[in-house]
Design a protein around this motif. Structure first.
Motif, PDB file in Angstrom:
ATOM      1  N   MET A 114     -49.107  27.497 -23.790  1.00  0.00           N
ATOM      2  CA  MET A 114     -47.793  27.630 -24.425  1.00  0.00           C
ATOM      3  C   MET A 114     -47.542  26.496 -25.415  1.00  0.00           C
ATOM      4  SD  MET A 114     -45.362  29.166 -21.398  1.00  0.00           S
ATOM      5  CE  MET A 114     -44.096  29.695 -22.532  1.00  0.00           C
ATOM      6  N   CYS A 115     -48.153  25.330 -25.160  1.00  0.00           N
ATOM      7  CA  CYS A 115     -48.093  24.244 -26.149  1.00  0.00           C
ATOM      8  C   CYS A 115     -48.834  24.640 -27.424  1.00  0.00           C
ATOM      9  CB  CYS A 115     -48.699  22.962 -25.569  1.00  0.00           C
ATOM     10  SG  CYS A 115     -47.635  22.140 -24.367  1.00  0.00           S
ATOM     11  N   LEU A 116     -49.905  25.418 -27.254  1.00  0.00           N
ATOM     12  CA  LEU A 116     -50.632  25.925 -28.418  1.00  0.00           C
ATOM     13  C   LEU A 116     -49.702  26.763 -29.297  1.00  0.00           C
ATOM     14  CD1 LEU A 116     -53.415  26.305 -29.825  1.00  0.00           C
ATOM     15  CD2 LEU A 116     -53.717  28.333 -28.403  1.00  0.00           C
ATOM     16  N   ALA A 117     -48.928  27.641 -28.675  1.00  0.00           N
ATOM     17  CA  ALA A 117     -47.971  28.460 -29.429  1.00  0.00           C
ATOM     18  C   ALA A 117     -46.868  27.593 -30.034  1.00  0.00           C
ATOM     19  CB  ALA A 117     -47.370  29.520 -28.512  1.00  0.00           C
ATOM     20  N   LEU A 118     -46.449  26.545 -29.294  1.00  0.00           N
ATOM     21  CA  LEU A 118     -45.404  25.652 -29.794  1.00  0.00           C
ATOM     22  C   LEU A 118     -45.848  24.950 -31.074  1.00  0.00           C
ATOM     23  CD1 LEU A 118     -42.697  24.118 -29.413  1.00  0.00           C
ATOM     24  CD2 LEU A 118     -43.983  22.433 -28.075  1.00  0.00           C
ATOM     25  N   LEU A 119     -47.080  24.420 -31.059  1.00  0.00           N
ATOM     26  CA  LEU A 119     -47.579  23.722 -32.243  1.00  0.00           C
ATOM     27  C   LEU A 119     -47.765  24.681 -33.414  1.00  0.00           C
ATOM     28  CD1 LEU A 119     -50.198  21.271 -30.681  1.00  0.00           C
ATOM     29  CD2 LEU A 119     -47.810  20.854 -31.266  1.00  0.00           C
ATOM     30  N   SER A 120     -48.138  25.913 -33.128  1.00  0.00           N
ATOM     31  CA  SER A 120     -48.305  26.893 -34.207  1.00  0.00           C
ATOM     32  C   SER A 120     -46.971  27.212 -34.877  1.00  0.00           C
ATOM     33  CB  SER A 120     -48.930  28.178 -33.660  1.00  0.00           C
ATOM     34  OG  SER A 120     -50.208  27.916 -33.114  1.00  0.00           O
ATOM     35  N   SER A 121     -45.890  27.168 -34.087  1.00  0.00           N
ATOM     36  CA  SER A 121     -44.577  27.509 -34.643  1.00  0.00           C
ATOM     37  C   SER A 121     -44.094  26.480 -35.657  1.00  0.00           C
ATOM     38  CB  SER A 121     -43.544  27.636 -33.521  1.00  0.00           C
ATOM     39  OG  SER A 121     -43.267  26.361 -32.946  1.00  0.00           O
ATOM     40  N   VAL A 122     -44.666  25.266 -35.610  1.00  0.00           N
ATOM     41  CA  VAL A 122     -44.203  24.220 -36.521  1.00  0.00           C
ATOM     42  C   VAL A 122     -44.546  24.558 -37.968  1.00  0.00           C
ATOM     43  CG1 VAL A 122     -46.253  22.738 -36.573  1.00  0.00           C
ATOM     44  CG2 VAL A 122     -43.993  21.716 -36.726  1.00  0.00           C
ATOM     45  N   VAL A 123     -45.596  25.353 -38.167  1.00  0.00           N
ATOM     46  CA  VAL A 123     -45.952  25.770 -39.524  1.00  0.00           C
ATOM     47  C   VAL A 123     -44.814  26.582 -40.133  1.00  0.00           C
ATOM     48  CG1 VAL A 123     -47.614  27.055 -40.910  1.00  0.00           C
ATOM     49  CG2 VAL A 123     -48.382  25.779 -38.910  1.00  0.00           C
ATOM     50  N   PHE A 124     -44.204  27.400 -39.313  1.00  0.00           N
ATOM     51  CA  PHE A 124     -43.078  28.209 -39.783  1.00  0.00           C
ATOM     52  C   PHE A 124     -41.840  27.348 -40.004  1.00  0.00           C
ATOM     53  CE2 PHE A 124     -39.417  30.996 -38.858  1.00  0.00           C
ATOM     54  CZ  PHE A 124     -39.614  31.933 -39.863  1.00  0.00           C
ATOM     55  N   ALA A 125     -41.645  26.352 -39.127  1.00  0.00           N
ATOM     56  CA  ALA A 125     -40.425  25.541 -39.193  1.00  0.00           C
ATOM     57  C   ALA A 125     -40.450  24.554 -40.353  1.00  0.00           C
ATOM     58  CB  ALA A 125     -40.228  24.797 -37.878  1.00  0.00           C
ATOM     59  N   PHE A 126     -41.601  23.907 -40.589  1.00  0.00           N
ATOM     60  CA  PHE A 126     -41.692  22.871 -41.631  1.00  0.00           C
ATOM     61  C   PHE A 126     -42.852  23.177 -42.576  1.00  0.00           C
ATOM     62  CE2 PHE A 126     -39.923  20.767 -37.848  1.00  0.00           C
ATOM     63  CZ  PHE A 126     -38.705  20.357 -38.360  1.00  0.00           C
ATOM     64  N   THR A 127     -42.823  24.364 -43.160  1.00  0.00           N
ATOM     65  CA  THR A 127     -43.951  24.873 -43.936  1.00  0.00           C
ATOM     66  C   THR A 127     -44.414  23.907 -45.014  1.00  0.00           C
ATOM     67  OG1 THR A 127     -43.028  27.065 -43.608  1.00  0.00           O
ATOM     68  CG2 THR A 127     -44.758  26.859 -45.254  1.00  0.00           C
ATOM     69  N   LEU A 128     -43.489  23.322 -45.741  1.00  0.00           N
ATOM     70  CA  LEU A 128     -43.853  22.571 -46.938  1.00  0.00           C
ATOM     71  C   LEU A 128     -43.676  21.065 -46.771  1.00  0.00           C
ATOM     72  CD1 LEU A 128     -42.306  24.958 -49.593  1.00  0.00           C
ATOM     73  CD2 LEU A 128     -44.669  24.792 -48.857  1.00  0.00           C
ATOM     74  N   SER A 129     -43.821  20.563 -45.541  1.00  0.00           N
ATOM     75  CA  SER A 129     -43.719  19.121 -45.328  1.00  0.00           C
ATOM     76  C   SER A 129     -44.743  18.698 -44.279  1.00  0.00           C
ATOM     77  CB  SER A 129     -42.295  18.750 -44.880  1.00  0.00           C
ATOM     78  OG  SER A 129     -42.215  17.374 -44.594  1.00  0.00           O
ATOM     79  N   ARG A 130     -45.899  18.207 -44.736  1.00  0.00           N
ATOM     80  CA  ARG A 130     -46.944  17.772 -43.793  1.00  0.00           C
ATOM     81  C   ARG A 130     -46.456  16.596 -42.957  1.00  0.00           C
ATOM     82  NH1 ARG A 130     -52.247  16.189 -46.133  1.00  0.00           N
ATOM     83  NH2 ARG A 130     -52.991  16.532 -44.021  1.00  0.00           N
ATOM     84  N   ARG A 131     -45.650  15.746 -43.559  1.00  0.00           N
ATOM     85  CA  ARG A 131     -45.119  14.598 -42.828  1.00  0.00           C
ATOM     86  C   ARG A 131     -44.278  15.064 -41.642  1.00  0.00           C
ATOM     87  NH1 ARG A 131     -40.753  10.447 -45.381  1.00  0.00           N
ATOM     88  NH2 ARG A 131     -40.838   8.821 -43.791  1.00  0.00           N
ATOM     89  N   ALA A 132     -43.443  16.072 -41.863  1.00  0.00           N
ATOM     90  CA  ALA A 132     -42.616  16.601 -40.780  1.00  0.00           C
ATOM     91  C   ALA A 132     -43.473  17.307 -39.733  1.00  0.00           C
ATOM     92  CB  ALA A 132     -41.570  17.562 -41.348  1.00  0.00           C
ATOM     93  N   ILE A 133     -44.534  18.006 -40.183  1.00  0.00           N
ATOM     94  CA  ILE A 133     -45.433  18.681 -39.234  1.00  0.00           C
ATOM     95  C   ILE A 133     -46.086  17.663 -38.300  1.00  0.00           C
ATOM     96  CG2 ILE A 133     -47.617  19.944 -39.077  1.00  0.00           C
ATOM     97  CD1 ILE A 133     -46.759  21.502 -41.562  1.00  0.00           C
ATOM     98  N   ASN A 134     -46.582  16.556 -38.868  1.00  0.00           N
ATOM     99  CA  ASN A 134     -47.183  15.505 -38.036  1.00  0.00           C
ATOM    100  C   ASN A 134     -46.147  14.883 -37.107  1.00  0.00           C
ATOM    101  OD1 ASN A 134     -49.893  15.587 -38.923  1.00  0.00           O
ATOM    102  ND2 ASN A 134     -49.347  14.478 -40.787  1.00  0.00           N
ATOM    103  N   GLY A 135     -44.933  14.672 -37.643  1.00  0.00           N
ATOM    104  CA  GLY A 135     -43.880  14.083 -36.814  1.00  0.00           C
ATOM    105  C   GLY A 135     -43.524  14.945 -35.623  1.00  0.00           C
ATOM    106  N   PHE A 136     -43.615  16.259 -35.795  1.00  0.00           N
ATOM    107  CA  PHE A 136     -43.305  17.164 -34.687  1.00  0.00           C
ATOM    108  C   PHE A 136     -44.474  17.287 -33.706  1.00  0.00           C
ATOM    109  CE2 PHE A 136     -43.159  21.257 -32.598  1.00  0.00           C
ATOM    110  CZ  PHE A 136     -41.833  21.371 -32.213  1.00  0.00           C
ATOM    111  N   CYS A 137     -45.702  17.369 -34.224  1.00  0.00           N
ATOM    112  CA  CYS A 137     -46.860  17.699 -33.376  1.00  0.00           C
ATOM    113  C   CYS A 137     -47.399  16.513 -32.574  1.00  0.00           C
ATOM    114  CB  CYS A 137     -47.986  18.270 -34.240  1.00  0.00           C
ATOM    115  SG  CYS A 137     -47.623  19.890 -34.943  1.00  0.00           S
ATOM    116  N   LEU A 138     -47.388  15.326 -33.144  1.00  0.00           N
ATOM    117  CA  LEU A 138     -48.055  14.197 -32.486  1.00  0.00           C
ATOM    118  C   LEU A 138     -47.440  13.818 -31.136  1.00  0.00           C
ATOM    119  CD1 LEU A 138     -48.957  11.899 -35.514  1.00  0.00           C
ATOM    120  CD2 LEU A 138     -50.489  13.295 -34.110  1.00  0.00           C
TER     121      LEU A 138
END
Length: 390
Positions: A114-138
């Protein structure tokens, strides 16, 4: 300057994506957190998961507020968005630290998936901000590494899948951002070029139809409209009137007060003529120098005289000083009028010539007056009450 505008537009487009996708992602995360709470919490440990669920709710609302206001912020909002992404990631990491140690066997494996699905959802939430994606996933990844049972091969395999998925997310989002940025920059540059071209066309159209000084129609446009209304009035068998207007003793005014004052005087006269006009389809133009012309379709001599008297009144009330005029202490005008019912035996040029002859007669009879030339060369003239006071 243009490059900066394009970059700002691209940035605003990014925030629009984050706004639209982020609100939906926040709702999805709320539902997802509720599912975690139902699946992984137990009766012995209810307080901490409940507080964690409340934290998810608060952070989700805060994220909706931040992304909603993103485009209204004057400064760069990447930092607030990064902050809310980190906050969301930390709350999910806390949930993992609370729930995972209390689980065993298949439930731990399910949480990893389910964490796998959670991390995948971040692409939808912060599509155009790699910095935000890293901030959410790490933060969730670190929490998983802390709670992972390294002796369990299935958990290790699941964790490897999660890490691989995270790496794939980083690579794909980087590629997507480059493509989207390039496409958006091309689009906005194209839009800027189209707007610049339209602006140039409008400027050229204005210059082709309007006088730069007075902002009235120029002589070329007036001649086109005169021919147009001549044809219309000929078909309708209705009268067409032309008024020629000349500013009295304008050369002495220009010589005495200067060309700047002369230009200002012409602009003021043009504004007064505009005020006198009532019907939208009547044509007012600068004829040349200090002369103006008015075309009045479907207007007889009486209607033209009514407009003339309104013009005289407005110019008299304007009190534009002219100490070098021989007829008044202020600026005055002379006007010549001709009215015809167009026919095939006549032409618009003849109408203008008769109006010009009437204007010449108004000048000969002392200026500061108007002369109406009708059929049969019958003339009338009337002078305003504005006399020179010595």
């Amino acid at each position: 300057m243009a490059q900066t505008i394009v970059e700002n537009q691209v940035q605003q487009e990014r925030y629009r994506h984050i706004d639209v996708n982020g609100r939906l992602a926040s709702l999805i995360h709320l539902v997802y957190a509720l599912l975690w709470w139902l699946l992984f919490s137990n009766n012995d440990l209810m307080a901490a998961p409940t507080l964690w669920l409340l934290g998810i709710f608060v952070v989700s609302l805060l994220r909706i507020f931040i992304v909603k206001r993103a485009r209204s912020f004057k400064n760069d909002v990447s930092t607030p968005i990064f902050g809310i992404a980190c906050s969301s990631g930390l709350v999910w990491a806390i949930g993992i630290l609370i729930l995972m140690p209390a689980l065993s066997g298949d439930m731990r494996l399910m949480l990893l998936l389910m964490c796998l699905a959670l991390l995948s959802s971040v692409v939808f939430a912060f599509t155009l901000s790699r910095r935000a994606i890293n901030g959410f996933c790490l933060p969730p990844l670190l929490a998983l590494l802390i709670c992972l049972d390294y002796s369990n091969r299935l958990e290790l395999a699941a964790m490897m899948v999660v890490l691989f998925n995270y790496s794939f997310i980083l690579l794909s989002t980087r590629r997507a951002m480059l493509l989207l940025d390039d496409n958006m920059q091309r689009l906005f540059r194209h839009q800027a070029q189209v707007e610049e071209l339209e602006s140039s066309q409008q400027k050229m159209l204005f210059q082709s139809q309007y006088d730069q000084l007075t902002r009235l129609h120029n002589r070329h446009h007036y001649e086109e409209q005169l021919e147009h209304y001549w044809s219309l009035c000929q078909r309708a068998n209705s009268p067409l009137s032309v008024i020629l207007i000349d500013v009295d003793f304008f050369k002495p005014f220009n010589d005495a007060y200067g060309h700047v004052a002369g230009d200002r005087c012409l602009s003021e006269i043009a504004a007064l003529l505009k005020r006198a006009m009532i019907r939208r389809h009547d044509v007012l133009a600068r004829y040349g120098g200090e002369e103006f012309v008015i075309v009045l379709p479907n207007t007889d001599a009486i209607g033209a005289q009514t407009l003339i008297q309104r013009i005289q009144k407005l110019i008299f009330e304007a009190h534009i000083q002219h100490q070098y005029s021989k007829v008044s202490n202020q600026v005055t005008v002379s006007m010549g009028v001709c009215c015809m019912i167009p026919s095939a035996q006549q032409s618009a040029r003849q109408l203008v010539e008769k109006a010009d002859q009437a204007l010449y007669k108004a000048k000969e009879t002392g200026r500061n007056c108007f002369v109406i030339s009708g059929r049969g060369e019958q003339h009338e003239h009337a002078r305003t009450q504005n006399r020179r006071v010595n």
